[in-house]
Design an enzyme around this catalytic site. Structure first.
Site, PDB file in Angstrom:
ATOM      1  N   SER A 240      -1.917  32.554  23.975  1.00 52.67           N
ATOM      2  CA  SER A 240      -1.342  33.893  23.913  1.00 52.67           C
ATOM      3  C   SER A 240      -2.453  34.912  24.112  1.00 52.67           C
ATOM      4  CB  SER A 240      -0.660  34.115  22.558  1.00 52.67           C
ATOM      5  OG  SER A 240      -1.655  34.217  21.562  1.00 52.67           O
ATOM      6  N   LYS A 241      -2.044  36.160  24.137  1.00 54.04           N
ATOM      7  CA  LYS A 241      -2.982  37.248  24.441  1.00 54.04           C
ATOM      8  C   LYS A 241      -4.222  37.258  23.563  1.00 54.04           C
ATOM      9  CE  LYS A 241      -0.334  40.701  26.797  1.00 54.04           C
ATOM     10  NZ  LYS A 241       0.874  41.425  26.608  1.00 54.04           N
ATOM     11  N   ARG A 242      -4.046  36.809  22.338  1.00 53.73           N
ATOM     12  CA  ARG A 242      -5.216  36.894  21.447  1.00 53.73           C
ATOM     13  C   ARG A 242      -6.321  35.928  21.876  1.00 53.73           C
ATOM     14  NH1 ARG A 242      -4.993  32.802  17.612  1.00 53.73           N
ATOM     15  NH2 ARG A 242      -3.023  31.700  17.754  1.00 53.73           N
ATOM     16  N   HIS A 243      -5.991  34.933  22.719  1.00 54.27           N
ATOM     17  CA  HIS A 243      -7.027  34.017  23.214  1.00 54.27           C
ATOM     18  C   HIS A 243      -7.784  34.610  24.395  1.00 54.27           C
ATOM     19  CE1 HIS A 243      -4.146  31.021  21.375  1.00 54.27           C
ATOM     20  NE2 HIS A 243      -5.295  30.707  20.793  1.00 54.27           N
ATOM     21  N   GLY A 244      -7.173  35.542  25.088  1.00 50.02           N
ATOM     22  CA  GLY A 244      -7.781  36.104  26.297  1.00 50.02           C
ATOM     23  C   GLY A 244      -6.689  36.394  27.310  1.00 50.02           C
TER      24      GLY A 244
END
Ligand code: GLU
Length: 464
Positions: A240-244
């Site tokens: 998800s976005k929090r990974h990149g």
């Protein structure tokens, strides 16, 4: 029978990297087998801005070079056909009309939960006469799913997977407003498009049992299924976005080349020996589903960047120059004409050795498009001491008399260093600072040659 695969994205507003992974595997599988790869946009959710969201998907696929065969199919255009099939199932006794009101269904769910049972539809209209229907209630159509036995899927990646039929309730195939449900629509579309292999993320595996029941109810031949593992982040959670970055467009903006991204995605979940760099042609030649593993793969952004660097070094200089100019186009502090393009292209062999993304490449090439006076990084400014400036005056004289080919420039600088009892670096570093405003650049000879005599001498003169 020739292979026909499809990519069936829902237009959510972005092309997720996981979806691109699925698209790539479908594409490679069909190409490997000399078959066809179709595109179906699953746009039945009318709430969204479908046209723009669809375009994002088309642009992403186009950029990645994942080309589909035939016309794009829009699921929304096929609702009449979905309804037709539901009514055929009704007529054949493989489906039935359900007149439950929303309140009744809610009460059924609440009671099941209160009694610790899974909230399933209890089949109360399965064998009931529609004549008993309450007035004014429109019926939904439900699949008359088998009550006992099991539904088995021979998955090409997951192996044999099975579910006991009592675990599945009679799902709605056509809502009371006449619209098809998603699981039903997918089966009708895959059947009508003569899809032979359904390759998709393993988050769809549980849907497959219900879909198989629809095929069976219609007496349709089943496609082969292959549920491929999802891409996870470095911590093992779904990416998800929090990974990149997760959207294909974001990767593009971050300066990745499409062929590098495809190569990286190919190696996520598919292996063939140790080869890390696999060209598109080779991928088509080698790809098959038996090389797809069952374990979720983890997105490794550093590895992707490494692969991108490899592709960058192989990429054509004119293409990279074009990419760099596009990335700099918004900069009003630069002179981005034909001269800049020429300089950037001339220095590209050296520039691309030193960059891993197009963003880095554009940053490193920026000095070539600057006009005097250059801005100086503090480290570069520190190199331009009074002694260094004096030396650069002499260097300028030596260069003025030199042919501006890298070989002649290299020879001239070496001679100058030797004659003045300096090390080459003692000459090259202040010179580099004067020419670029920084302390790093490709070889000083190539840098001088790319700038050309007039510009190089003018940049030196500006600091001496
Ligand atoms: N539309 C679904 C999705 O975007 C894919 C459905 C399928 O492949 O069967 O996840």
């Amino acid at each position: 029978m020739s292979v026909r695969t499809r990519f069936a994205p829902s237009p959510t507003g972005l092309l997720h990297i996981g979806s691109a992974h699925t698209a790539l595997f479908n594409y490679l599988f069909s190409r490997h087998h000399g078959g066809e790869f179709l595109l179906r946009i699953e746009d039945t959710d009318r709430e969204r801005n479908t046209a723009a969201a669809t375009q994002v998907i088309l642009d992403g696929l186009d950029w990645l070079g994942i080309t589909h065969d035939g016309e794009t199919v829009f699921q929304s255009a096929r609702v009449a056909r979905h309804a037709e099939v539901a009514h055929q199932m009704l007529a054949a006794g493989r489906a039935y009309a359900c007149y439950c009101t929303p309140d009744e269904l809610k009460a059924m769910r609440e009671q099941a939960v209160a009694e610790g049972r899974p909230p399933r539809y209890d089949g109360r209209w399965r064998d009931r006469d529609p004549a008993e229907a309450p007035p004014g209630v429109k019926s939904a159509i439900r699949l008359k799913a088998p009550r006992d036995g099991e539904t088995v899927v021979e998955d090409l990646v997951q192996g044999t997977v099975r579910v006991a039929n009592p675990e599945l309730d009679d799902m709605i195939i056509l809502r009371s407003d006449g619209t098809p449900t998603y699981l039903h629509a997918v089966v009708v579309d895959d059947h009508d498009m003569a899809i032979t292999h359904v390759i998709r993320g393993d988050d769809h595996l549980t849907n497959t049992f219900r879909q198989v029941q629809v095929y069976q109810a219609m007496g349709w031949e089943l496609p082969r299924f292959a549920h491929i593992p999802l891409i996870h982040g470095s911590d093992g959670a779904k990416l998800s976005k929090r990974h990149g970055a997760v959207s294909v467009l974001e990767f593009r903006e971050q300066g990745y080349l499409p062929e590098a991204l495809c190569n990286y995605l190919l190696r996520l979940g598919w292996g063939h020996g140790d080869s890390e760099i696999v060209s598109r042609d080779e991928a088509i030649r080698l790809f098959d589903l038996d090389g797809v593993g069952r374990a979720a793969s983890r997105m490794d952004y550093a590895k992707l960047t490494h692969v991108n660097g490899v592709y960058l070094r192989q990429a054509d200089d004119a293409r990279l120059t074009h990419e760099v100019l596009q990335r700099l186009a918004h900069r009003h502090d630069l002179a981005l004409g034909a001269i800049a393009a020429q300089r950037i292209c001339a220095l590209m062999p050296g520039l691309k050795e030193r960059a891993k993304t197009l963003v880095e490449l554009a940053d490193n090439a920026t000095f070539l498009a600057r006009t005097i006076p250059l801005p100086f990084e503090p480290k570069a400014a520190a190199l331009l001491t009074p002694e260094a400036r004096l030396m650069l005056r002499e260097v300028a004289q030596a260069l003025a008399a030199t042919d501006f080919s890298p070989a002649a420039l290299d020879a001239a600088l070496r001679t100058f260093a030797e004659n003045s009892r300096r090390k080459l670096g003692q000459v090259a570093q202040p010179l580099r600072a004067a020419l670029t405003g920084s302390t790093t650049s490709p070889g000083i000879d190539a840098t001088l040659a790319a700038l050309g005599r007039d510009e190089a001498l003018a940049r030196i003169a500006a600091v001496t």
